[in-house]
Design a protein around this motif. Structure first.
Motif, mmCIF file in Angstrom:
data_model
loop_
_atom_site.group_PDB
_atom_site.id
_atom_site.type_symbol
_atom_site.label_atom_id
_atom_site.label_comp_id
_atom_site.label_asym_id
_atom_site.label_seq_id
_atom_site.Cartn_x
_atom_site.Cartn_y
_atom_site.Cartn_z
ATOM 1 N N GLN A 12 56.129 11.249 -31.171
ATOM 2 C CA GLN A 12 54.945 11.101 -30.614
ATOM 3 C C GLN A 12 54.629 9.951 -29.746
ATOM 4 O O GLN A 12 53.454 9.696 -29.379
ATOM 5 N N PRO A 41 44.352 18.077 -31.840
ATOM 6 C CA PRO A 41 45.241 17.511 -31.125
ATOM 7 C C PRO A 41 46.456 17.038 -31.779
ATOM 8 O O PRO A 41 46.384 16.546 -33.033
ATOM 9 N N ASP A 42 47.476 16.841 -31.387
ATOM 10 C CA ASP A 42 48.666 16.251 -31.788
ATOM 11 C C ASP A 42 48.482 14.760 -31.865
ATOM 12 O O ASP A 42 47.600 14.079 -31.149
ATOM 13 N N TRP A 44 50.170 12.327 -30.482
ATOM 14 C CA TRP A 44 50.309 11.753 -28.952
ATOM 15 C C TRP A 44 49.146 11.891 -28.384
ATOM 16 O O TRP A 44 48.649 11.184 -27.384
ATOM 17 N N GLN A 45 48.547 13.067 -28.582
ATOM 18 C CA GLN A 45 47.403 13.607 -27.689
ATOM 19 C C GLN A 45 46.147 12.836 -28.014
ATOM 20 O O GLN A 45 45.281 12.380 -27.221
ATOM 21 N N GLU A 46 46.140 12.321 -29.055
ATOM 22 C CA GLU A 46 44.996 11.340 -29.566
ATOM 23 C C GLU A 46 45.276 10.285 -29.103
ATOM 24 O O GLU A 46 44.170 9.344 -28.684
ATOM 25 N N GLY A 75 51.958 20.330 -23.958
ATOM 26 C CA GLY A 75 50.370 20.117 -24.061
ATOM 27 C C GLY A 75 49.576 19.455 -23.243
ATOM 28 O O GLY A 75 48.443 18.953 -23.481
ATOM 29 N N LYS A 76 50.149 19.476 -22.088
ATOM 30 C CA LYS A 76 49.066 18.792 -20.939
ATOM 31 C C LYS A 76 47.647 19.357 -20.818
ATOM 32 O O LYS A 76 46.785 18.988 -20.475
ATOM 33 N N ILE A 79 45.221 18.845 -23.506
ATOM 34 C CA ILE A 79 44.723 17.598 -23.360
ATOM 35 C C ILE A 79 43.740 17.433 -22.505
ATOM 36 O O ILE A 79 42.545 16.780 -22.695
ATOM 37 N N ARG A 83 39.727 16.525 -23.038
ATOM 38 C CA ARG A 83 38.865 15.443 -22.135
ATOM 39 C C ARG A 83 37.710 16.032 -21.333
ATOM 40 O O ARG A 83 36.523 15.396 -21.220
ATOM 41 N N THR A 200 48.140 14.490 -13.887
ATOM 42 C CA THR A 200 48.965 14.964 -15.123
ATOM 43 C C THR A 200 50.078 15.792 -14.265
ATOM 44 O O THR A 200 49.962 16.689 -13.248
#
Length: 477
Positions: A12, A41-42, A44-46, A75-76, A79, A83, A200
């Protein structure tokens, strides 16, 4: 104590992480809102949301530019949805979501639209909607609080008429400078006064422009942009692509949404560098530091090269003497000068064949420019012994390398050069970097294999600067 083993999960933590200092962040609120609508969210996303939505004491975003480079299917898209959902609903932001292809933009619209056109499951979101526009290529969601999002595939006129707070560049590895410049006016009068660009994507491949994304990454690596947030899951080199530890280190969704079995099938179907780029997030040095973009160089290709004019050849030997490249440049009486790669191969056959080949064409050759300590002196001697006019043979040296590189780059920038579109030359040009040479701040071409671009550069410099002219119409070869 349970004997069950905990399932392995991808890292992560990104390998490259740059985040502007912030006083506080809306990231937690965005994660909470997304979770309420099934977008949990995972970790890493958080963390990335925290950086993207960080604010300073004046309540402005600390990151005006955000970049995320992570391998595909991690998971791009998720996220971005988090947002965008928060920006529209909580902040009333006007957002423009762009993608390289129409179908990608369309898919993003359909995913986000599913939260707003389902009154039974999400009645409070449906109640916010003023309009949902579904016309292909003009998709949009407009909310009662002033927030909105429009979706578009990128082109020169993509941003015409838009005034937004946030621009999202999905598939950022395909973004060109020309497209970016068309987008810049959209933020000049951002309604909220709080602007943000979000990039991204994945590392650019050989056929991707990568101009903007690579330059943004370079700024992150150098730490030269204090308003830039950058997160990257990657390996530093191709290395052992079958090493599962590296799979988990570079794919935060490994063991969650990506399986080892699927990754194994990718490994068997891709080349090593392709797998390293697509699944391990590997950025080649060429992608990150390229001087001439693929789109910029590709625009100079011609299907009708000139057949006559002043002619010069460029010969470049690699520093280790292992290979060489031979190019020709033609300057027609009227029209754009032209370059073409003739040979790019190892030096196993020595240097005599090069001299013989050039000597056969001495009567129609204005100049031969040679560079490379390993074999240059030998070739020059053979050319002069073979009757090549003394003034026609030029040893470039440091000064010539500096002058020719700058002249070639200027010609590309000013669109005063053309070429045939040869893969070997294309790859060398678009992966070439600036290599410092001399003691006065000069530079020449560098990169994984710069000999083709260097030979073309020498040929172009030769044909543009020589005062010799055999005085007859010549054929290209």
């Amino acid at each position: 104590m349970s004997s069950r083993r905990t399932a392995r999960r991808g890292s992560q933590e990104p390998r490259v992480r740059l985040e502007p200092k912030r006083k506080y962040t809306d990231g937690g609120d965005a994660a909470e809102l997304a979770s309420a609508y099934g977008l949990s969210p995972d970790p890493w996303q958080e963390a990335v949301l925290d950086a993207w939505l960080g604010r300073d004491a004046a309540d402005r975003y600390t990151a005006t530019t955000c970049g995320l480079s992570v391998p595909r299917q991690n998971g791009k898209n998720g996220i971005l949805e988090m947002r965008e959902l928060y920006g529209m609903c909580a902040n009333g932001e006007k957002i423009l979501h762009t993608a390289h292809e129409v179908k990608t933009a369309r898919k993003a619209f359909i995913r986000l639209c599913s939260f707003f056109d389902n009154a039974r499951q999400y009645p409070e979101l449906a109640a916010m909607v003023v309009q949902i526009r579904r016309t292909n290529g003009q998709e949009a969601i407009v909310l009662a609080n002033g927030g909105s999002i429009e979706f578009s595939a990128r082109s020169r006129g993509t941003a015409r008429g838009f005034t937004v707070d946030v621009v999202v560049f999905d598939e950022a590895q395909e973004l060109t400078d020309e497209q970016l410049e068309a987008m810049l006016p959209t933020l000049s009068a951002a309604p909220s006064g709080n602007r943000q660009f979000i990039y991204t994507g994945t590392p650019p491949g050989p056929n991707s422009p990568g101009e903007v994304f690579g330059r943004t990454r370079k700024a992150a690596i150098e730490g030269s942009d204090k308003r830039l947030a950058w997160h990257e899951w990657s390996v530093e080199s191709i290395g052992d692509v079958a090493d599962r530890d590296r799979w988990y280190a570079t794919n935060p969704a490994m063991g969650i949404r990506i399986s080892e079995e699927f990754t194994e099938s990718e490994l068997t179907s891709m080349s090593e560098d392709g797998f390293a780029r697509e699944r391990l997030g590997w950025w080649s040095s060429a992608s990150a530091n390229a001087v001439i973009g693929a789109a910029e160089w590709g625009a100079l290709a011609t299907d009708a090269p000139p057949s006559g004019g002043k002619r010069a050849f460029g010969v470049k030997f690699s520093p280790d003497g292992a290979n060489m490249a031979l190019s020709v440049a033609l300057k027609p009486r009227d029209g754009t000068p032209y370059v073409e790669l003739i040979e790019h191969r190892s030096m196993r056959d020595g240097v005599t064949w090069i001299a013989d080949w050039l000597i056969e064409r001495k009567a129609d050759t204005a100049a031969v420019v040679v560079d490379g300590r390993s074999q240059a002196d030998t070739l020059v001697t053979l050319l002069r012994e073979g009757g090549m006019p003394k003034k026609a043979v030029v040893v470039a040296g440091t000064g010539g390398a500096i002058a020719s590189s700058s002249r070639f780059l200027n010609a590309v920038r000013e669109k005063k050069i053309s070429h045939y579109g040869q893969p070997a030359l294309d790859e060398s040009v678009t992966s070439a970097t600036k290599r410092p040479i001399g003691r006065e701040g000069g530079w020449g071409w560098g990169g994984d294999d710069s000999t083709p671009v260097e030979s073309a550069t020498l040929a172009y410099w030769g044909v543009m600067t020589t005062k010799r002219n055999p005085g007859r119409k010549v054929r290209l070869l």
